[in-house]
Design a protein around this motif. Structure first.
Motif, short mmCIF file in Angstrom:
data_model
loop_
_atom_site.label_atom_id
_atom_site.label_comp_id
_atom_site.label_asym_id
_atom_site.label_seq_id
_atom_site.Cartn_x
_atom_site.Cartn_y
_atom_site.Cartn_z
N GLU A 36 6.41 -2.08 -1.91
CA GLU A 36 7.27 -3.23 -2.20
C GLU A 36 7.34 -4.18 -1.01
O GLU A 36 7.30 -5.40 -1.18
N CYS A 38 5.02 -4.51 1.32
CA CYS A 38 3.70 -5.15 1.42
C CYS A 38 3.61 -6.33 0.45
O CYS A 38 3.15 -7.42 0.82
N ASP A 39 4.03 -6.10 -0.79
CA ASP A 39 3.96 -7.15 -1.81
C ASP A 39 4.85 -8.33 -1.45
O ASP A 39 4.43 -9.48 -1.52
N GLU A 40 6.09 -8.02 -1.07
CA GLU A 40 7.05 -9.09 -0.79
C GLU A 40 6.69 -9.91 0.45
O GLU A 40 6.86 -11.12 0.48
N LYS A 42 3.61 -9.97 1.86
CA LYS A 42 2.18 -10.32 1.86
C LYS A 42 1.48 -9.77 3.10
O LYS A 42 0.73 -10.47 3.78
#
Length: 90
Positions: A36, A38-40, A42
């Protein structure tokens, strides 16, 4: 007083890095897994994990395993000395 000042300096050093500061801000909104974060943010997983390890060693971040996932949380108590220090500067 010396121990408190050391805590303030240590936390400041951790927050002096943009990636770690971004992780702390994100975790201030609630628990997150590495994926999460990493995704948020970037960020690649190795970069995120590296900075999380540093934040954990400093005590700013804690982790909790739930099944196969690990969730990270901000330890707000660790920020108290810095918050109190900054409040005195008003």
């Amino acid at each position: 007083m010396a121990a408190q000042m050391r805590d303030i300096v240590d936390v400041s050093k951790m927050l002096g890095d943009e990636t770690r500061a971004s992780i702390v801000v994100t975790l201030g909104k609630g628990k997150k897994s590495v994926g999460e974060l990493c995704d948020e943010l970037k960020l690649p997983q190795p970069t995120t994990s590296h900075h999380l390890a540093l934040l954990r060693m400093s005590g700013l971040v804690t982790r909790e395993r739930k099944g196969k996932q690990i969730f990270y949380s901000l330890d707000r108590a660790k920020l108290s000395p810095l918050r109190e220090f900054l409040a005195k500067l008003k």
